[in-house]
Design a protein around this motif. Structure first.
Motif, PDB file in Angstrom:
ATOM      1  N   ASP A  47      10.853  12.225  -5.763  1.00  0.00           N
ATOM      2  CA  ASP A  47      10.439  13.603  -6.027  1.00  0.00           C
ATOM      3  C   ASP A  47       9.493  14.178  -4.977  1.00  0.00           C
ATOM      4  N   ILE A  48       9.022  13.380  -4.033  1.00  0.00           N
ATOM      5  CA  ILE A  48       8.155  13.940  -2.988  1.00  0.00           C
ATOM      6  C   ILE A  48       8.935  14.293  -1.726  1.00  0.00           C
ATOM      7  N   THR A  49      10.193  13.915  -1.660  1.00  0.00           N
ATOM      8  CA  THR A  49      10.960  14.163  -0.436  1.00  0.00           C
ATOM      9  C   THR A  49      11.420  15.604  -0.306  1.00  0.00           C
ATOM     10  N   ASN A  50      11.104  16.461  -1.288  1.00  0.00           N
ATOM     11  CA  ASN A  50      11.490  17.866  -1.154  1.00  0.00           C
ATOM     12  C   ASN A  50      10.576  18.621  -0.200  1.00  0.00           C
ATOM     13  N   SER A  51       9.517  17.989   0.264  1.00  0.00           N
ATOM     14  CA  SER A  51       8.601  18.638   1.187  1.00  0.00           C
ATOM     15  C   SER A  51       8.059  17.611   2.180  1.00  0.00           C
ATOM     16  N   ILE A  52       8.124  17.956   3.435  1.00  0.00           N
ATOM     17  CA  ILE A  52       7.620  17.049   4.466  1.00  0.00           C
ATOM     18  C   ILE A  52       6.102  16.880   4.331  1.00  0.00           C
ATOM     19  N   MET A  53       5.425  17.914   3.842  1.00  0.00           N
ATOM     20  CA  MET A  53       3.976  17.808   3.648  1.00  0.00           C
ATOM     21  C   MET A  53       3.645  16.797   2.559  1.00  0.00           C
ATOM     22  N   ASN A  54       4.457  16.724   1.508  1.00  0.00           N
ATOM     23  CA  ASN A  54       4.243  15.716   0.471  1.00  0.00           C
ATOM     24  C   ASN A  54       4.350  14.315   1.046  1.00  0.00           C
ATOM     25  N   ILE A  55       5.327  14.119   1.910  1.00  0.00           N
ATOM     26  CA  ILE A  55       5.491  12.804   2.533  1.00  0.00           C
ATOM     27  C   ILE A  55       4.274  12.476   3.384  1.00  0.00           C
ATOM     28  N   TYR A  56       3.785  13.445   4.150  1.00  0.00           N
ATOM     29  CA  TYR A  56       2.626  13.196   5.000  1.00  0.00           C
ATOM     30  C   TYR A  56       1.367  12.910   4.189  1.00  0.00           C
ATOM     31  N   VAL A  57       1.172  13.617   3.082  1.00  0.00           N
ATOM     32  CA  VAL A  57      -0.009  13.395   2.243  1.00  0.00           C
ATOM     33  C   VAL A  57       0.039  11.991   1.641  1.00  0.00           C
ATOM     34  N   HIS A  58       1.179  11.619   1.072  1.00  0.00           N
ATOM     35  CA  HIS A  58       1.302  10.291   0.472  1.00  0.00           C
ATOM     36  C   HIS A  58       1.246   9.194   1.542  1.00  0.00           C
ATOM     37  N   SER A  59       1.786   9.474   2.704  1.00  0.00           N
ATOM     38  CA  SER A  59       1.739   8.504   3.792  1.00  0.00           C
ATOM     39  C   SER A  59       0.308   8.299   4.295  1.00  0.00           C
ATOM     40  N   ALA A  60      -0.451   9.376   4.384  1.00  0.00           N
ATOM     41  CA  ALA A  60      -1.861   9.252   4.814  1.00  0.00           C
ATOM     42  C   ALA A  60      -2.671   8.471   3.790  1.00  0.00           C
ATOM     43  N   TYR A  61      -2.437   8.752   2.516  1.00  0.00           N
ATOM     44  CA  TYR A  61      -3.111   8.027   1.440  1.00  0.00           C
ATOM     45  C   TYR A  61      -2.729   6.543   1.487  1.00  0.00           C
ATOM     46  N   GLY A  62      -1.444   6.277   1.668  1.00  0.00           N
ATOM     47  CA  GLY A  62      -0.985   4.888   1.776  1.00  0.00           C
ATOM     48  C   GLY A  62      -1.538   4.195   3.003  1.00  0.00           C
ATOM     49  N   PHE A  63      -1.664   4.943   4.089  1.00  0.00           N
ATOM     50  CA  PHE A  63      -2.191   4.341   5.308  1.00  0.00           C
ATOM     51  C   PHE A  63      -3.672   4.001   5.163  1.00  0.00           C
ATOM     52  N   LEU A  64      -4.399   4.811   4.433  1.00  0.00           N
ATOM     53  CA  LEU A  64      -5.807   4.490   4.159  1.00  0.00           C
ATOM     54  C   LEU A  64      -5.895   3.188   3.364  1.00  0.00           C
ATOM     55  N   LEU A  65      -5.075   3.068   2.324  1.00  0.00           N
ATOM     56  CA  LEU A  65      -5.035   1.823   1.552  1.00  0.00           C
ATOM     57  C   LEU A  65      -4.597   0.647   2.427  1.00  0.00           C
ATOM     58  N   ALA A  66      -3.583   0.870   3.259  1.00  0.00           N
ATOM     59  CA  ALA A  66      -3.078  -0.185   4.136  1.00  0.00           C
ATOM     60  C   ALA A  66      -4.131  -0.621   5.150  1.00  0.00           C
TER      61      ALA A  66
ATOM     62  N   ALA B 190       0.835  -1.206   0.000  1.00  0.00           N
ATOM     63  CA  ALA B 190       0.000   0.000   0.000  1.00  0.00           C
ATOM     64  C   ALA B 190       0.870   1.257   0.000  1.00  0.00           C
ATOM     65  N   SER B 191       1.977   1.214   0.706  1.00  0.00           N
ATOM     66  CA  SER B 191       2.897   2.350   0.703  1.00  0.00           C
ATOM     67  C   SER B 191       3.529   2.535  -0.671  1.00  0.00           C
ATOM     68  N   VAL B 192       3.874   1.434  -1.313  1.00  0.00           N
ATOM     69  CA  VAL B 192       4.429   1.497  -2.670  1.00  0.00           C
ATOM     70  C   VAL B 192       3.406   2.112  -3.615  1.00  0.00           C
ATOM     71  N   ALA B 193       2.162   1.675  -3.513  1.00  0.00           N
ATOM     72  CA  ALA B 193       1.105   2.175  -4.394  1.00  0.00           C
ATOM     73  C   ALA B 193       0.785   3.648  -4.143  1.00  0.00           C
ATOM     74  N   SER B 194       0.986   4.107  -2.929  1.00  0.00           N
ATOM     75  CA  SER B 194       0.667   5.504  -2.616  1.00  0.00           C
ATOM     76  C   SER B 194       1.748   6.472  -3.073  1.00  0.00           C
ATOM     77  N   GLY B 195       2.903   5.968  -3.444  1.00  0.00           N
ATOM     78  CA  GLY B 195       3.970   6.836  -3.924  1.00  0.00           C
ATOM     79  C   GLY B 195       4.814   7.449  -2.836  1.00  0.00           C
ATOM     80  N   VAL B 196       4.736   6.927  -1.631  1.00  0.00           N
ATOM     81  CA  VAL B 196       5.489   7.514  -0.526  1.00  0.00           C
ATOM     82  C   VAL B 196       7.006   7.316  -0.687  1.00  0.00           C
ATOM     83  N   TYR B 197       7.415   6.395  -1.526  1.00  0.00           N
ATOM     84  CA  TYR B 197       8.840   6.139  -1.725  1.00  0.00           C
ATOM     85  C   TYR B 197       9.414   6.865  -2.940  1.00  0.00           C
ATOM     86  N   ARG B 198       8.600   7.655  -3.632  1.00  0.00           N
ATOM     87  CA  ARG B 198       9.113   8.406  -4.782  1.00  0.00           C
ATOM     88  C   ARG B 198      10.104   9.457  -4.309  1.00  0.00           C
TER      89      ARG B 198
END
Length: 154
Positions: free
Chosen positions: A82-101, A72-80
């Motif tokens: 290009d999202i590590t330039n902003s902590i908010m991007n990580i949190y958004v993708h992590s929340a999306y991945g956590f919903l899937l998880a 689910a984390s892989v599918a949410s893009g949390v490991y991309r």
């Protein structure tokens, strides 16, 4: 007229599939190992505290649950990268991945491991998995914490 609608539908589906495939990114082996150990620790703590189970009793359900969470984390893009330039991007993708998880967790546990469908276990595991992962992920992803949450790169 029907061929235009089919073409429009086809191009829309293609655009959506390209966007979804762009999201998929696998973690580095070191980062994957850290997150697997982190989720395994939370799962073991939740099982021990809420169900009184030993580690031997938890290994069989732990493996598929962690696999579902990592996928689910892989599918949410949390490991991309290009999202590590902003902590908010990580949190958004992590929340999306956590919903899937969470959805995957409920399906996996509900179908295959009914012993773990206990409200105390579910609450403990999901609550602490969310907060632990959102604490550890920014630390191991190389995020710039001084970016103020913006989109620009430093």
């Amino acid at each position: 007229m029907d061929s235009r609608n089919n073409h429009y539908l086809s191009s829309t589906l293609q655009a959506v599939s390209v966007k979804l495939l762009k999201q998929i990114s696998f973690p580095s082996p070191f980062r994957a190992l850290i997150e697997i150990v982190m989720f395994a620790g939370v799962f073991a703590a939740a099982g021990y505290i809420s169900l009184g189970l030993g580690l031997d009793d938890m290994l069989a359900p732990m493996v598929p649950v962690i696999l579902v969470i990592m996928l689910a984390s892989v599918a949410s893009g949390v490991y991309r990268r290009d999202i590590t330039n902003s902590i908010m991007n990580i949190y958004v993708h992590s929340a999306y991945g956590f919903l899937l998880a969470s959805i995957g967790f409920f399906v996996t546990v509900g179908l295959f491991f009914p012993t773990f469908v206990d409200s105390k276990f579910v609450f403990f595991f999901l609550f602490f998995a969310f907060f632990v992962s959102n604490t550890v992920r920014p630390l191991i992803s190389g995020t710039d914490f001084m970016d103020g949450g913006g989109r620009r790169t430093n």
